[in-house]
Write a protein that holds these residues in place. Structure first.
Motif, PDB file in Angstrom:
ATOM      1  N   GLN A  19     -14.690 -29.059  70.866  1.00 21.02           N
ATOM      2  CA  GLN A  19     -13.513 -28.245  71.197  1.00 21.02           C
ATOM      3  C   GLN A  19     -13.784 -26.844  70.699  1.00 21.02           C
ATOM      4  OE1 GLN A  19      -9.469 -29.536  70.372  1.00 21.02           O
ATOM      5  NE2 GLN A  19     -10.245 -31.533  69.760  1.00 21.02           N
ATOM      6  N   ILE A  50      -8.951 -25.832  67.603  1.00 18.46           N
ATOM      7  CA  ILE A  50      -8.176 -26.948  67.066  1.00 18.46           C
ATOM      8  C   ILE A  50      -6.839 -26.389  66.620  1.00 18.46           C
ATOM      9  CG2 ILE A  50      -7.992 -28.645  65.215  1.00 18.46           C
ATOM     10  CD1 ILE A  50     -11.075 -28.720  65.153  1.00 18.46           C
ATOM     11  N   ARG A  84     -25.832 -37.063  61.022  1.00 17.33           N
ATOM     12  CA  ARG A  84     -25.013 -35.868  60.805  1.00 17.33           C
ATOM     13  C   ARG A  84     -25.478 -35.105  59.577  1.00 17.33           C
ATOM     14  NH1 ARG A  84     -19.147 -38.275  61.085  1.00 17.33           N
ATOM     15  NH2 ARG A  84     -19.272 -39.086  63.158  1.00 17.33           N
ATOM     16  N   ASP A  98     -19.371 -34.997  66.103  1.00 18.17           N
ATOM     17  CA  ASP A  98     -18.476 -35.516  67.134  1.00 18.17           C
ATOM     18  C   ASP A  98     -17.013 -35.548  66.727  1.00 18.17           C
ATOM     19  OD1 ASP A  98     -18.760 -37.569  65.332  1.00 18.17           O
ATOM     20  OD2 ASP A  98     -19.354 -39.076  66.784  1.00 18.17           O
ATOM     21  N   SER A  99     -16.725 -35.357  65.442  1.00 18.44           N
ATOM     22  CA  SER A  99     -15.342 -35.280  64.987  1.00 18.44           C
ATOM     23  C   SER A  99     -15.307 -34.655  63.597  1.00 18.44           C
ATOM     24  CB  SER A  99     -14.681 -36.662  64.955  1.00 18.44           C
ATOM     25  OG  SER A  99     -15.330 -37.501  64.016  1.00 18.44           O
ATOM     26  N   GLN A 142      -5.794 -35.634  59.502  1.00 17.99           N
ATOM     27  CA  GLN A 142      -5.918 -35.835  60.943  1.00 17.99           C
ATOM     28  C   GLN A 142      -7.392 -35.754  61.344  1.00 17.99           C
ATOM     29  OE1 GLN A 142      -3.166 -33.671  63.400  1.00 17.99           O
ATOM     30  NE2 GLN A 142      -4.486 -33.823  65.189  1.00 17.99           N
ATOM     31  N   VAL A 143      -7.841 -36.730  62.112  1.00 21.24           N
ATOM     32  CA  VAL A 143      -9.185 -36.708  62.667  1.00 21.24           C
ATOM     33  C   VAL A 143      -9.098 -36.028  64.026  1.00 21.24           C
ATOM     34  CG1 VAL A 143     -11.078 -38.118  63.555  1.00 21.24           C
ATOM     35  CG2 VAL A 143      -9.929 -38.766  61.431  1.00 21.24           C
ATOM     36  N   VAL A 144      -9.982 -35.071  64.255  1.00 22.87           N
ATOM     37  CA  VAL A 144      -9.995 -34.318  65.508  1.00 22.87           C
ATOM     38  C   VAL A 144     -11.351 -34.530  66.171  1.00 22.87           C
ATOM     39  CG1 VAL A 144      -9.816 -32.037  66.555  1.00 22.87           C
ATOM     40  CG2 VAL A 144      -8.430 -32.600  64.543  1.00 22.87           C
ATOM     41  N   GLN A 145     -11.330 -34.944  67.429  1.00 25.11           N
ATOM     42  CA  GLN A 145     -12.557 -35.169  68.183  1.00 25.11           C
ATOM     43  C   GLN A 145     -13.144 -33.840  68.651  1.00 25.11           C
ATOM     44  OE1 GLN A 145     -13.948 -38.309  68.436  1.00 25.11           O
ATOM     45  NE2 GLN A 145     -12.262 -38.754  67.041  1.00 25.11           N
ATOM     46  N   LEU A 146     -14.467 -33.742  68.631  1.00 26.18           N
ATOM     47  CA  LEU A 146     -15.181 -32.571  69.125  1.00 26.18           C
ATOM     48  C   LEU A 146     -16.033 -33.003  70.308  1.00 26.18           C
ATOM     49  CD1 LEU A 146     -16.314 -30.955  65.754  1.00 26.18           C
ATOM     50  CD2 LEU A 146     -14.402 -30.283  67.184  1.00 26.18           C
TER      51      LEU A 146
END
Length: 142
Positions: free
Chosen positions: A135, A138, A2, A111-112, A129-133
């Motif tokens: 997307q 959000i 990353r 990826d997040s 908050q962890v957000v998955q990608l």
């Protein structure tokens, strides 16, 4: 990986900001070290065209001024706490009356993301908050 992708994207973006090569004006001119495109090493499988915009819409139950950070890299401690890699910050700004709207560009290697909202007094635990990608949008509400 990353960090390499983020660094590479930043290097490519910054290399396009060289401006005028004539040496005149206020830019400093010919004393800069320039990198040519053939000197840039791109990791196998990297596709710059796979980047996409992500809209960020946050509404928290707070009338206090808060500060938002979104990070592309983070880790979990042995007790489950999430710790951001502060060098991977993607977007930051103030949350006023619990509201924030913004936009950032994500790449296929991301990826997040970790979304953190901090109270300015620093005495309370921040919202995390962890957000998955991937997307395109959000939306966070609490």
């Amino acid at each position: 990986m990353r960090k390499i992708l983020i660094s590479l994207s930043l290097a490519i973006a910054l290399s396009g900001c060289g401006g005028d090569d004539s040496g005149g004006g206020t830019g400093g001119g010919g004393s800069e070290n320039k990198v040519t495109f053939d000197q840039i090493v791109i990791p196998s499988g990297f596709n710059l065209r796979s980047s996409y915009p992500v809209m960020l819409d946050i509404a928290l139950n707070s009338n206090e001024l808060m500060y938002l950070n979104v990070y592309g890299s983070y880790r979990h401690t042995h007790n489950g706490e999430i710790v951001a890699d502060t060098s991977s910050r993607i977007i930051a700004g103030q949350i006023k009356d619990g509201q924030f709207k913004g936009k950032f560009t994500a790449t296929s290697g991301l990826d997040s993301v970790l979304v953190e909202a901090w109270f300015l007094d620093g005495t309370r635990i921040p919202f995390r908050q962890v957000v998955q990608l991937p997307q395109e949008s959000i939306t966070i509400r609490n």
